[in-house]
Write a protein that holds these residues in place. Structure first.
Motif, PDB file in Angstrom:
ATOM      1  N   ASP A  15       0.813  -1.213   0.000  1.00  0.00           N
ATOM      2  CA  ASP A  15       0.000   0.000   0.000  1.00  0.00           C
ATOM      3  C   ASP A  15       0.849   1.268   0.000  1.00  0.00           C
ATOM      4  N   GLY A  16       0.524   2.205  -0.899  1.00  0.00           N
ATOM      5  CA  GLY A  16       1.041   3.566  -0.816  1.00  0.00           C
ATOM      6  C   GLY A  16       2.530   3.741  -1.016  1.00  0.00           C
ATOM      7  N   SER A  52      -7.205   4.215  -0.812  1.00  0.00           N
ATOM      8  CA  SER A  52      -6.940   2.778  -0.810  1.00  0.00           C
ATOM      9  C   SER A  52      -8.173   1.966  -1.223  1.00  0.00           C
ATOM     10  N   TRP A  56      -7.745  -0.383  -4.448  1.00  0.00           N
ATOM     11  CA  TRP A  56      -7.615  -1.842  -4.266  1.00  0.00           C
ATOM     12  C   TRP A  56      -8.802  -2.568  -4.870  1.00  0.00           C
ATOM     13  N   ASP A 167       2.303   2.424   4.019  1.00  0.00           N
ATOM     14  CA  ASP A 167       1.257   3.447   3.914  1.00  0.00           C
ATOM     15  C   ASP A 167       0.919   4.042   5.283  1.00  0.00           C
ATOM     16  N   ASP A 215      -1.227   0.976  -4.726  1.00  0.00           N
ATOM     17  CA  ASP A 215      -2.550   1.548  -5.035  1.00  0.00           C
ATOM     18  C   ASP A 215      -2.509   3.037  -5.365  1.00  0.00           C
ATOM     19  N   HIS A 216      -1.604   3.795  -4.746  1.00  0.00           N
ATOM     20  CA  HIS A 216      -1.531   5.257  -4.935  1.00  0.00           C
ATOM     21  C   HIS A 216      -0.212   5.735  -4.354  1.00  0.00           C
ATOM     22  N   HIS A 224      -2.917  11.268   1.037  1.00  0.00           N
ATOM     23  CA  HIS A 224      -3.327  11.131  -0.363  1.00  0.00           C
ATOM     24  C   HIS A 224      -4.834  11.281  -0.419  1.00  0.00           C
TER      25      HIS A 224
HETATM   26 ZN    ZN Z   1      -3.636   2.847   0.090  1.00  0.00          ZN
END
Ligand code: ZN
Length: 289
Positions: A15-16, A52, A56, A167, A215-216, A224
């Motif tokens: 994540d992230g 997220s 996702w 994240d 995801d980002h 974010h």
């Molecule tokens: Zn995320």
């Protein structure tokens, strides 16, 4: 596709993780996936919040936000019954064995409108003891230990393993040294998952596709949800029997492609009534045999 060999897919979601920092960090295991296949940016599309939940959901269902209906981190009102995640669809429609390990509640629990993964064959959940960077690292560690055991031992066709500490660390401490360390920790855990796969008794008769995806991004101070390039920039890395080493697919990659590639790598065509928005990443020509 060689019928004598068994195809399996592992998707690792981290994540992230900011793409622009990867070159400055020691991520040898991700680099090895890239060298055996590719690593390419994904620009989150205009409709999708850089959060997220929506990202996702798009990654694991293979359909855009307008179909799966997850617009933020409250998953209520989702359309996962119609557009389930790839592990649930593989298990329920195609009778394949699937595995999910995650520590973020709405991915796997009936919390906040979840779960995103509604019915995989096997599920691991680890709760954090506190909302601290250390506790989230411990979650990732326990997720990794459990996933290593399952991946090494069991005949799982499609897996998704989620690592969320990087994240959480960015949200708590910004994109400084602790975040960077956490990304390197995630890389080491990715390596252990890949070692577990390689340690399988059946490994020489299997063809594994590995997809690693974020995801980002994150703004420098951590956070974010906005439309800045650093928030909208995600990435996908993949290797496998349909991918030539060092060849990046000759098109713009999207998050919806992850689930599409997972199905294609297993030789499964989702039925014509259920259209995926994504496409497989193929860079090797199908021999047609
Ligand atoms: Zn995320």
């Amino acid at each position: 596709m060689d019928e004598a060999r068994t195809r399996r897919v592992l998707v690792v979601g981290i994540d992230g993780v900011r793409l622009d920092l990867l070159d400055t960090l020691a991520t040898p295991r991700l680099d090895a996936v890239r060298d055996a296949g590719f690593l390419a940016p994904v620009l989150i599309d205009e409709q999708t919040p850089t959060m997220s939940g929506p990202c996702w959901a798009t990654i694991v269902t293979g359909v855009h936000v307008g179909k799966h209906g997850i617009w933020n981190n409250d998953f209520a009102g989702n359309r996962l019954v119609v557009f389930p995640d790839f592990t649930t669809r593989l298990a329920r429609v195609f009778g394949r064995k699937t595995f999910v390990a995650a520590g973020w509640d709405p991915l796997v629990l009936a919390r906040d409108g979840g779960p995103l993964f509604t019915a995989p064959t096997r599920l691991v959940y680890v709760a954090p003891e506190a909302h601290t960077a250390e506790a989230w690292e411990q979650v990732d560690e326990e997720i990794t230990v459990d996933a290593e055991a399952v991946l090494r031992r069991d005949p799982i066709d499609g897996s998704f393993v989620y690592l969320g500490a990087a994240d959480e660390t960015a949200h708590l401490h910004g994109c400084g040294p602790r975040y960077r360390d956490s990304i390197e920790n995630a890389d080491a855990r990715l390596g252990r998952l890949l070692d577990a796969v390689r340690g399988r008794a059946e490994y020489e008769r299997e063809d594994w596709t590995v997809i690693v995806v974020t995801d980002h991004g994150h703004v420098d101070e951590g956070g974010h949800g906005g439309r800045s390039t650093v928030e909208r920039t995600a990435w996908i890395a993949a290797r496998g029997p349909d991918l030539a080493p060092g060849v990046v697919p000759d098109r713009e990659l999207r998050h919806v492609d992850v689930a599409a590639h997972a199905f294609a790598a297993l030789g499964i065509e989702p039925d014509r009534h259920w259209t995926l928005d994504g496409e497989a990443f193929r860079t090797v020509k199908d021999s047609g045999t």
